[in-house]
Write a protein that holds these residues in place. Structure first.
Motif, PDB file in Angstrom:
ATOM      1  N   LEU A   1      -1.433  14.303   3.142  1.00 60.12           N
ATOM      2  CA  LEU A   1      -2.074  13.136   3.739  1.00 60.12           C
ATOM      3  C   LEU A   1      -1.560  11.846   3.116  1.00 60.12           C
ATOM      4  O   LEU A   1      -1.223  10.899   3.830  1.00 60.12           O
ATOM      5  CB  LEU A   1      -3.594  13.220   3.574  1.00 60.12           C
ATOM      6  N   VAL A   2      -1.465  11.805   1.797  1.00 60.02           N
ATOM      7  CA  VAL A   2      -0.984  10.593   1.122  1.00 60.02           C
ATOM      8  C   VAL A   2       0.477  10.324   1.484  1.00 60.02           C
ATOM      9  O   VAL A   2       0.851   9.185   1.760  1.00 60.02           O
ATOM     10  CB  VAL A   2      -1.192  10.691  -0.407  1.00 60.02           C
ATOM     11  N   ALA A   3       1.304  11.368   1.526  1.00 58.16           N
ATOM     12  CA  ALA A   3       2.714  11.189   1.893  1.00 58.16           C
ATOM     13  C   ALA A   3       2.851  10.717   3.344  1.00 58.16           C
ATOM     14  O   ALA A   3       3.647   9.811   3.638  1.00 58.16           O
ATOM     15  CB  ALA A   3       3.480  12.497   1.682  1.00 58.16           C
ATOM     16  N   ALA A   4       2.081  11.311   4.240  1.00 57.52           N
ATOM     17  CA  ALA A   4       2.134  10.897   5.649  1.00 57.52           C
ATOM     18  C   ALA A   4       1.631   9.467   5.821  1.00 57.52           C
ATOM     19  O   ALA A   4       2.198   8.690   6.604  1.00 57.52           O
ATOM     20  CB  ALA A   4       1.306  11.853   6.503  1.00 57.52           C
ATOM     21  N   ALA A   5       0.583   9.112   5.082  1.00 57.97           N
ATOM     22  CA  ALA A   5       0.070   7.742   5.162  1.00 57.97           C
ATOM     23  C   ALA A   5       1.118   6.755   4.663  1.00 57.97           C
ATOM     24  O   ALA A   5       1.331   5.700   5.277  1.00 57.97           O
ATOM     25  CB  ALA A   5      -1.223   7.615   4.342  1.00 57.97           C
TER      26      ALA A   5
ATOM     27  N   THR B   1       0.823  -1.202   0.000  1.00 54.01           N
ATOM     28  CA  THR B   1       0.000   0.000   0.000  1.00 54.01           C
ATOM     29  C   THR B   1       0.864   1.261   0.000  1.00 54.01           C
ATOM     30  O   THR B   1       0.550   2.240  -0.691  1.00 54.01           O
ATOM     31  CB  THR B   1      -0.953  -0.005   1.210  1.00 54.01           C
ATOM     32  N   ALA B   2       1.965   1.245   0.729  1.00 56.82           N
ATOM     33  CA  ALA B   2       2.886   2.397   0.729  1.00 56.82           C
ATOM     34  C   ALA B   2       3.473   2.612  -0.662  1.00 56.82           C
ATOM     35  O   ALA B   2       3.561   3.749  -1.138  1.00 56.82           O
ATOM     36  CB  ALA B   2       3.999   2.190   1.752  1.00 56.82           C
ATOM     37  N   ALA B   3       3.858   1.529  -1.319  1.00 62.77           N
ATOM     38  CA  ALA B   3       4.403   1.649  -2.680  1.00 62.77           C
ATOM     39  C   ALA B   3       3.368   2.226  -3.630  1.00 62.77           C
ATOM     40  O   ALA B   3       3.691   3.085  -4.475  1.00 62.77           O
ATOM     41  CB  ALA B   3       4.886   0.286  -3.174  1.00 62.77           C
ATOM     42  N   ALA B   4       2.123   1.796  -3.504  1.00 59.87           N
ATOM     43  CA  ALA B   4       1.056   2.338  -4.360  1.00 59.87           C
ATOM     44  C   ALA B   4       0.836   3.819  -4.083  1.00 59.87           C
ATOM     45  O   ALA B   4       0.649   4.611  -5.021  1.00 59.87           O
ATOM     46  CB  ALA B   4      -0.237   1.553  -4.129  1.00 59.87           C
ATOM     47  N   ALA B   5       0.883   4.210  -2.820  1.00 61.46           N
ATOM     48  CA  ALA B   5       0.699   5.624  -2.472  1.00 61.46           C
ATOM     49  C   ALA B   5       1.821   6.488  -3.030  1.00 61.46           C
ATOM     50  O   ALA B   5       1.579   7.566  -3.588  1.00 61.46           O
ATOM     51  CB  ALA B   5       0.608   5.778  -0.955  1.00 61.46           C
ATOM     52  N   VAL B   6       3.057   6.022  -2.919  1.00 61.19           N
ATOM     53  CA  VAL B   6       4.203   6.766  -3.454  1.00 61.19           C
ATOM     54  C   VAL B   6       4.109   6.863  -4.977  1.00 61.19           C
ATOM     55  O   VAL B   6       4.353   7.932  -5.556  1.00 61.19           O
ATOM     56  CB  VAL B   6       5.535   6.123  -2.999  1.00 61.19           C
ATOM     57  N   ALA B   7       3.730   5.766  -5.625  1.00 65.81           N
ATOM     58  CA  ALA B   7       3.574   5.787  -7.088  1.00 65.81           C
ATOM     59  C   ALA B   7       2.478   6.758  -7.500  1.00 65.81           C
ATOM     60  O   ALA B   7       2.629   7.496  -8.484  1.00 65.81           O
ATOM     61  CB  ALA B   7       3.265   4.375  -7.597  1.00 65.81           C
TER      62      ALA B   7
END
Length: 112
Positions: A91-95, A70-76
């Motif tokens: 928010l997305v970066a913090a998550a 999920t972190a990889a998907a958020a960073v992408a």
């Protein structure tokens, strides 16, 4: 630290993110085609997931792997998409950062 405690912390973070999405963020915070309905549905899903984590036995290995994916998907998503609001991007970066930290903590707990 005990595995159950680590999982409960994960549940609390998931719940906090879900509440933030349901109560404080909207379609203007995320790139198209994410609309208010999607934001609320994802927030509600995170709240349900938090309850499941709190109550049901979940394997740390699977939870850590899920957090990393999920972190990889958020960073992408952050790297590929435009038109995040400053709050939405934060928010997305913090998550993503929280997901990586929790995955590391869960992995360390497995080895202890």
């Amino acid at each position: 630290m005990e595995a159950r405690t680590v999982i409960k912390v994960d549940a609390v973070v998931e719940a906090a993110l879900g509440i933030a999405l349901v109560a404080g963020f909207g379609a203007h915070d995320f790139p198209h085609p994410v609309g208010r309905v999607v934001v609320v549905l994802v927030g509600a899903a995170l709240l349900v997931f938090a309850v499941v984590l709190w109550r049901a036995p979940v394997g740390l290995r699977a939870l850590a792997a899920g957090n990393l994916v999920t972190a990889a998907a958020a960073v992408a998503w952050l790297a590929a998409a435009t038109s995040f609001s400053p709050g939405g991007a934060a928010l997305v970066a913090a998550a993503a950062a929280a997901l990586i930290l929790r995955a590391a903590w869960e992995t360390a707990t497995l080895r202890a």
